[in-house]
Motif scaffolding. Structure first.
Motif, PDB file in Angstrom:
ATOM      1  N   UNK A 161       0.817  -1.222   0.000  1.00  0.00           N
ATOM      2  CA  UNK A 161       0.000   0.000   0.000  1.00  0.00           C
ATOM      3  C   UNK A 161       0.852   1.273   0.000  1.00  0.00           C
ATOM      4  N   UNK A 162       2.159   1.109   0.058  1.00  0.00           N
ATOM      5  CA  UNK A 162       3.058   2.263   0.208  1.00  0.00           C
ATOM      6  C   UNK A 162       3.637   2.672  -1.142  1.00  0.00           C
ATOM      7  N   UNK A 163       3.744   3.962  -1.365  1.00  0.00           N
ATOM      8  CA  UNK A 163       4.380   4.461  -2.594  1.00  0.00           C
ATOM      9  C   UNK A 163       5.897   4.384  -2.416  1.00  0.00           C
ATOM     10  N   UNK A 164       6.484   3.393  -3.075  1.00  0.00           N
ATOM     11  CA  UNK A 164       7.927   3.183  -2.932  1.00  0.00           C
ATOM     12  C   UNK A 164       8.739   4.421  -3.322  1.00  0.00           C
ATOM     13  N   UNK A 165       8.234   5.145  -4.320  1.00  0.00           N
ATOM     14  CA  UNK A 165       9.011   6.302  -4.798  1.00  0.00           C
ATOM     15  C   UNK A 165       9.070   7.427  -3.766  1.00  0.00           C
ATOM     16  N   UNK A 166       8.255   7.332  -2.714  1.00  0.00           N
ATOM     17  CA  UNK A 166       8.282   8.384  -1.678  1.00  0.00           C
ATOM     18  C   UNK A 166       9.210   8.017  -0.522  1.00  0.00           C
ATOM     19  N   UNK A 167       9.737   6.806  -0.542  1.00  0.00           N
ATOM     20  CA  UNK A 167      10.604   6.379   0.569  1.00  0.00           C
ATOM     21  C   UNK A 167      12.042   6.828   0.324  1.00  0.00           C
ATOM     22  N   UNK A 168      12.854   7.040   1.339  1.00  0.00           N
ATOM     23  CA  UNK A 168      12.547   6.838   2.746  1.00  0.00           C
ATOM     24  C   UNK A 168      11.610   7.927   3.293  1.00  0.00           C
ATOM     25  N   UNK A 169      10.821   7.546   4.287  1.00  0.00           N
ATOM     26  CA  UNK A 169       9.899   8.523   4.881  1.00  0.00           C
ATOM     27  C   UNK A 169      10.695   9.558   5.686  1.00  0.00           C
ATOM     28  N   UNK A 170      10.014  10.633   6.031  1.00  0.00           N
ATOM     29  CA  UNK A 170      10.783  11.714   6.672  1.00  0.00           C
ATOM     30  C   UNK A 170      10.599  11.799   8.194  1.00  0.00           C
ATOM     31  N   UNK A 171       9.908  10.794   8.787  1.00  0.00           N
ATOM     32  CA  UNK A 171       9.666  10.870  10.231  1.00  0.00           C
ATOM     33  C   UNK A 171      10.966  10.667  11.017  1.00  0.00           C
ATOM     34  N   UNK A 172      11.078  11.365  12.134  1.00  0.00           N
ATOM     35  CA  UNK A 172      12.270  11.205  12.988  1.00  0.00           C
ATOM     36  C   UNK A 172      12.253   9.807  13.617  1.00  0.00           C
ATOM     37  N   UNK A 173      13.421   9.280  13.999  1.00  0.00           N
ATOM     38  CA  UNK A 173      13.424   7.987  14.702  1.00  0.00           C
ATOM     39  C   UNK A 173      12.589   8.093  15.983  1.00  0.00           C
ATOM     40  N   UNK A 174      11.707   7.124  16.177  1.00  0.00           N
ATOM     41  CA  UNK A 174      10.901   7.106  17.411  1.00  0.00           C
ATOM     42  C   UNK A 174       9.625   7.918  17.345  1.00  0.00           C
ATOM     43  N   UNK A 175       9.371   8.597  16.234  1.00  0.00           N
ATOM     44  CA  UNK A 175       8.145   9.409  16.091  1.00  0.00           C
ATOM     45  C   UNK A 175       6.926   8.485  15.991  1.00  0.00           C
ATOM     46  N   UNK A 176       5.816   8.901  16.601  1.00  0.00           N
ATOM     47  CA  UNK A 176       4.603   8.072  16.577  1.00  0.00           C
ATOM     48  C   UNK A 176       3.914   8.045  15.216  1.00  0.00           C
ATOM     49  N   UNK A 177       4.260   8.973  14.321  1.00  0.00           N
ATOM     50  CA  UNK A 177       3.582   9.003  13.004  1.00  0.00           C
ATOM     51  C   UNK A 177       3.824   7.702  12.244  1.00  0.00           C
ATOM     52  N   UNK A 178       5.032   7.149  12.348  1.00  0.00           N
ATOM     53  CA  UNK A 178       5.336   5.890  11.664  1.00  0.00           C
ATOM     54  C   UNK A 178       4.455   4.767  12.197  1.00  0.00           C
ATOM     55  N   UNK A 179       4.247   4.768  13.507  1.00  0.00           N
ATOM     56  CA  UNK A 179       3.378   3.746  14.110  1.00  0.00           C
ATOM     57  C   UNK A 179       1.948   3.897  13.595  1.00  0.00           C
ATOM     58  N   UNK A 180       1.472   5.128  13.542  1.00  0.00           N
ATOM     59  CA  UNK A 180       0.082   5.347  13.112  1.00  0.00           C
ATOM     60  C   UNK A 180      -0.093   4.920  11.656  1.00  0.00           C
ATOM     61  N   UNK A 181       0.892   5.210  10.827  1.00  0.00           N
ATOM     62  CA  UNK A 181       0.850   4.757   9.431  1.00  0.00           C
ATOM     63  C   UNK A 181       0.732   3.231   9.393  1.00  0.00           C
TER      64      UNK A 181
END
Ligand SMILES: Cc1ncc(C[n+]2csc(CCOP(=O)(O)OP(=O)(O)O)c2C)c(N)n1
Length: 271
Positions: A10-30
């Motif tokens: 479901x992830x757009x590979x061309x947008x990776x790597x994501x920009x969230x900081x290490x340990x940020x909760x946004x990655x978990x919510x995604x």
């Protein structure tokens, strides 16, 4: 060979790597969102996801959905427009607490009042993160932020109570360290017909943690959130004074009410 995570499709590979900081909760919510979508076999091709501007608002950028990523605080105005044109399209909004309760506050209360049929996933990291950690309407009183060096002197909003008072028909709050409840909450919110809000109290180690808790360690923040968390049942036994400063979690409201685009007048006008 490394086994690929099934949600990765479901992830757009061309947008990776994501920009969230290490340990940020946004990655978990995604991650939780994708697990909810996968478990319910929801087709992302038929969904619109919307983010304003902010760390949280960035989540939809990584999703293979039709995505709007644009103006801070205006997610619900866009959602209203889309719903007027195509009421059957499911819409999920990813909003930061600043986005939803500060600049977007007026859109928020009126979308809830109208029972606009959208799901809002609010990642409440207790500050304006993307811009450097400014004090937000959700920052707990007396805590330091980049712009409140002597401690926040303003009272904070209970965003769930605000949504309920305005007319939202599904409202729940969880924390990032409770994956099962968050995933179930996201599923319930998406299945609900009407304005649904799931608030997820989240850790921002880079800005909130650094100023408020003197620590950029995500674990310190997670522990701090956990220590302040009470279930609804636990909170019900306490006085209002004792509940102050606590993160009360649970499902607060789930009710059926006509939705904004459900009236016969509206439907005739659309034909
Ligand atoms: C109209 C407008 N006002 C202000 C900004 C600056 N701005 C960008 S991101 C942001 C903070 C976002 O905070 P929040 O919505 O809480 O999301 P977070 O980054 O914490 O996830 C602000 C104030 C902007 N981009 N546009």
């Amino acid at each position: 060979m490394i086994k690929q995570n099934p949600q990765r499709k479901h992830i757009r590979d061309d947008k990776l790597p994501h920009f969230f900081c290490p340990g940020c909760g946004c990655g978990q919510v995604l991650n939780y969102f994708l697990r909810a979508v996968d478990e319910e076999n929801i087709n992302l091709d038929e969904m619109v996801t919307i983010g304003g501007v902010g760390c949280t608002a960035r989540i939809p950028v990584y999703l293979k959905t039709d995505t709007l990523h644009g103006v801070h605080g205006r997610t619900l105005a866009w959602a209203t427009g889309i719903k007027l044109h195509k009421p059957e399209i499911p819409i999920v909004i990813f909003a930061g607490d600043g986005d939803l309760a500060s600049i977007g506050g007026n859109h928020f209360i009126h979308a809830a009042r109208r029972n606009l049929d959208v799901t809002v996933i609010l990642v409440n990291n207790l500050n304006f993160a993307m811009t450097g950690g400014q004090v937000a309407p959700s920052t707990p009183s007396e805590l330091k932020t980049m712009t409140a060096p002597y401690g926040n002197k303003e009272p904070d909003f209970d965003i769930c109570k605000l949504a309920i008072a305005a007319g939202a028909t599904y409202v729940s709050r969880w924390t990032t360290d409770r994956p099962n409840q968050v995933i179930k909450g996201i599923k319930d919110a998406m299945k609900h017909k009407g304005f649904s809000l799931i608030e997820i109290i989240s850790q921002c180690p880079t800005h909130f943690g650094r100023y408020a808790l003197d620590s950029g360690n995500p674990q310190v923040l997670l522990d701090w959130i956990k220590d302040l968390t009470l279930t609804k049942t636990q909170a019900d036994k306490l006085t209002a004074q004792e509940q102050k400063g606590k993160f009360i979690i649970g499902e607060f409201i789930k009710e059926d009410k006509p939705v904004y685009t459900g009236s016969s007048v509206y439907k005739e006008a659309c034909q």
